[in-house]
Motif scaffolding. Structure first.
Motif, PDB file in Angstrom:
ATOM      1  N   ASP A  23      41.502  30.014  36.092  1.00 17.40           N
ATOM      2  CA  ASP A  23      41.320  31.377  36.626  1.00 17.40           C
ATOM      3  C   ASP A  23      41.880  31.364  38.045  1.00 17.40           C
ATOM      4  N   HIS A  40      32.356  32.077  40.728  1.00 18.73           N
ATOM      5  CA  HIS A  40      31.532  31.859  39.537  1.00 18.73           C
ATOM      6  C   HIS A  40      31.870  30.495  38.985  1.00 18.73           C
ATOM      7  N   HIS A  81      39.313  44.927  38.855  1.00 23.56           N
ATOM      8  CA  HIS A  81      39.764  44.453  37.544  1.00 23.56           C
ATOM      9  C   HIS A  81      40.675  45.510  36.926  1.00 23.56           C
ATOM     10  N   GLU A 106      42.552  33.177  44.722  1.00 22.02           N
ATOM     11  CA  GLU A 106      41.548  32.470  43.923  1.00 22.02           C
ATOM     12  C   GLU A 106      42.030  31.089  43.510  1.00 22.02           C
ATOM     13  N   PHE A 146      41.420  35.470  29.945  1.00 23.50           N
ATOM     14  CA  PHE A 146      40.905  36.848  30.096  1.00 23.50           C
ATOM     15  C   PHE A 146      42.137  37.735  30.244  1.00 23.50           C
ATOM     16  N   ASP A 196      45.974  38.114  38.880  1.00 24.87           N
ATOM     17  CA  ASP A 196      44.773  37.320  38.577  1.00 24.87           C
ATOM     18  C   ASP A 196      44.862  36.962  37.108  1.00 24.87           C
ATOM     19  N   HIS A 237      34.124  32.809  32.980  1.00 24.33           N
ATOM     20  CA  HIS A 237      32.850  32.936  33.705  1.00 24.33           C
ATOM     21  C   HIS A 237      31.874  32.079  32.914  1.00 24.33           C
ATOM     22  N   GLU A 265      37.203  32.750  45.487  1.00 25.29           N
ATOM     23  CA  GLU A 265      38.069  33.916  45.346  1.00 25.29           C
ATOM     24  C   GLU A 265      37.713  35.082  46.271  1.00 25.29           C
TER      25      GLU A 265
HETATM   26  N1  GLY Z   1      39.523  37.092  36.589  1.00 23.01           N
HETATM   27  C1  GLY Z   1      38.207  37.444  36.754  1.00 23.01           C
HETATM   28  C2  GLY Z   1      37.629  36.705  37.847  1.00 23.01           C
HETATM   29  O1  GLY Z   1      38.341  36.233  38.700  1.00 23.01           O
HETATM   30  O2  GLY Z   1      36.466  36.506  37.907  1.00 23.01           O
END
Ligand code: GLY
Ligand code: MN
Ligand code: MN
Length: 462
Positions: free
Chosen positions: A260, A343, A231, A432, A219, A248, A350, A392
Motif C-alpha cells: 500500500d 494502519h 479515496h 505513504e 484495493f 495510492d 487494512h 501515510e
Molecule cells: N489505500 C488506502 C489506504 O491507504 O489506506
C-alpha cells in the motif's frame, strides 16, 4: 503457500490460546458479479489463508481444541466441474498440503457441527463480513441470521489479532515482494504523468504492472489530480500542468500479502514553489514517523508527533497560528488531514479490519479518540517488533470542509481562513510507505521508491 509446518504451528498456537471447544474458520465462496457464473476475482478469506494457506473456494476449516485435530471440509469436484476447470486436487489432498489429516464433505461438516452442539460444546467463529458466510454459519449452527455477527467470539478475535499482528520473516519477504511490484507500478506511472494523459491511462499502467508481478491489486487504485478527495476512485480527468497527481496503489502477491504505497507527483515532472512547499511539509511528517517509530511507542503518539510537524509547517506558511501544542490539542491541523497516520498491513491492506478496528488498533491502554481526524486513526496502540504499519501523512485542501469550518468558526483562533482561501484550488498530497517495527526502531520495507522532490523530478525527467 508456505511450507505446511508454518500452518501447523499457527493452528497449534491458536488451539492453545483458545483452550477448549471448536473453532470454525470458513473460507470464501465465489461472488457473482452480474450472473452466477460471471464471478468477481476470487479472493480467499485472509484468516483462512493465514491458518490453512489454501486458495480454493467453499473450503471450511475446523480446529478442535479438545482433541487437537484439525479438519478441512468441502465437496470434491466431479466430472461436471472438471470439464470446465481441468483436473483439481481433492479436498483430502488440499488438506494434506496444509498439514491437515482430517477432511470431509459439507454434509460431514454439518454432522460434525450438529454433534458438537448436541454435546453442548463451545463453538467459536469470527465475525463474518459476507452475506453468504452469514448464511452458511446460520445454517451450520442453527442461528438466526441477525444473531450470527453478535455471537462471534471476541476471544477468538483477540487470539487471531495477537498472532497475525507480528509478521514472521517469511511474511515480511512476501510483503517486500508486493512492494517490489508496487515500485514498478509507481515508477512507471510517475514517468507517464505528463500533461494530456488521462488518469485512467496511468491507472491502466499500474494495473498492468500489478498483473506483470502476478498479483491482483490490493484495493482499487486512487489516481487523481483531485487528491483532496481522500479515496477518489474516479479516473476520468486529463492531467494538466499545475496539478499534483495523487497515486495510492498497491498489489497482492499470489499468496495475497499486500503493499500500500502512495506517491504524489507534479503533473509534467517539475514541482512549482507552492507544490514543493506543501510536499516538503508532508514529507517531513512521513520522515518523522520513520525516525521515531519503535517498539513500545503508541502509534497514536507518533500520529501526534507528525501532526506537530504538519502544524509547524502550516504555521510557517501563515495558514495556522498560535502555539503548536494548542493547535494539535484542539485538532486545528486536522482540517488539512482528516485521517489517521496509518494502519496495519499484511494479508489485508487494512490488516484484520474485518475483526473490528477497536480490536486491531486499540487495547486496554490506548483508546480511540473522538476528535475529528484523530478519530480516523485505524492503528493507535503500542507497536511490537514485526508489526507492519503504513506511514501515510497527507495535506488536503478540501473546499467544502474549509467553508464549513469557516462558517461554524471551528478552531477560528488557530486558523487564518483568509490565508487558506488562497490554497483552496491546490488539491492534495499524500505520501505513504509501509514500515516494519524492528527491535530498536523501524525499517521502511522494500526497495526505496522515489520520494524526495529531487528523486521524483529525476525519475520523471529521465
Ligand atoms: N489505500 C488506502 C489506504 O491507504 O489506506
Ligand atoms: Mn494507500
Ligand atoms: Mn494505507
Amino acid at each position: 503457500m508456505f511450507k505446511k509446518e508454518t500452518y501447523i504451528a499457527r493452528r497449534e498456537q491458536l488451539r492453545k490460546d483458545i483452550g477448549h471447544g471448536i473453532i470454525i474458520l470458513p473460507g470464501n465462496h465465489e461472488a457473482p458479479c452480474n450472473y452466477p457464473d460471471n464471478t468477481y476475482w476470487f479472493r480467499q478469506d485472509s484468516t483462512f489463508l493465514y491458518f490453512f494457506g489454501l486458495q480454493r473456494e467453499d473450503l471450511v476449516g475446523v480446529l478442535d481444541c479438545d482433541s487437537g485435530k484439525d479438519y478441512v471440509f468441502a465437496n470434491d469436484y466431479d466430472i461436471d466441474d472438471i470439464i470446465w476447470t481441468g483436473p483439481l486436487p481433492s479436498v483430502k489432498e488440499l488438506a494434506a498440503s496444509a498439514g491437515v489429516d482430517n477432511s470431509g464433505d459439507l454434509k460431514a461438516l454439518q454432522d460434525f457441527c450438529d454433534k458438537a452442539l448436541n454435546e453442548g460444546r463451545n463453538v467459536k467463529y469470527l465475525p463474518p463480513y459476507r452475506a453468504d458466510t452469514i448464511e452458511q454459519l446460520s445454517a451450520l449452527l442453527g442461528l438466526r441470521h441477525e444473531r450470527v455477527i453478535p455471537y462471534a467470539s471476541r476471544k477468538l478475535i483477540m487470539a487471531c489479532v495477537k498472532q497475525r499482528s507480528v509478521k514472521s520473516d517469511e511474511e515480511l519477504a512476501e510483503i517486500e515482494k508486493a512492494i517490489a511490484t508496487a515500485y514498478n507500478m509507481h515508477v512507471s506511472a510517475m514517468k507517464n504523468a505528463m500533461p494530456g494523459r488521462y488518469e485512467y491511462e496511468l491507472a491502466a499502467i499500474m494495473q498492468g504492472e500489478a498483473w506483470r508481478g502476478n498479483g491482483p491489486l490490493s484495493f482499487p487504485i486512487i489516481m487523481t489530480i483531485h487528491g483532496e478527495t481522500l479515496h477518489n476512485h474516479g479516473h476520468n480527468n486529463q492531467l494538466v500542468e499545475g496539478r499534483m497527481l495523487v497515486m495510492d496503489a498497491g498489489c497482492e502477491t499470489p499468496m495475497n500479502y499486500c503493499s500500500d504505497i502512495t506517491r504524489s507527483v507534479p503533473v509534467g515532472g517539475r514541482f512549482n514553489e507552492r507544490q514543493k512547499t506543501i510536499y516538503e511539509i508532508v514529507l517531513n511528517a512521513n520522515l518523522e514517523a520513520i525516525r521515531i517509530a519503535r517498539p513500545g511507542v503508541t502509534y497514536k503518539d507518533i500520529h501526534t508527533a507528525t501532526s506537530r510537524i504538519l502544524a509547524q509547517g502550516y504555521k510557517d506558511l501563515g495558514i495556522l497560528r498560535g502555539d503548536i501544542d494548542d493547535i494539535v490539542a484542539n485538532g486545528a491541523h486536522s482540517l488539512l488531514m482528516p485521517h489517521g497516520l496509518g494502519h496495519m498491513m499484511g494479508l489485508d491492506v487494512h490488516d484484520m479490519e474485518n475483526y473490528g478496528q477497536i480490536n486491531v488498533g486499540y487495547d486496554d491502554e490506548t483508546h480511540p479518540s473522538s476528535q475529528f481526524g484523530l478519530s480516523s486513526l485505524r492503528f493507535g496502540r503500542k507497536s511490537q517488533p514485526g508489526f507492519v504499519i503504513t506511514d501515510e501523512p497527507g495535506c488536503y485542501f478540501i473546499p467544502a470542509l474549509i467553508d464549513k469550518w469557516r462558517a461554524e468558526g471551528k478552531c477560528k483562533d488557530f486558523i487564518n481562513f483568509d490565508e487558506l482561501e488562497k490554497w483552496k484550488d491546490f488539491g492534495g498530497i499524500r505520501i505513504e510507505d509501509d514500515i516494519v517495527i524492528t527491535d530498536t526502531g523501524c525499517r521502511v520495507l522494500g526497495k526505496p521508491i522515489p520520494k524526495t522532490v529531487a528523486e521524483i523530478e529525476a525519475t520523471m525527467n529521465e
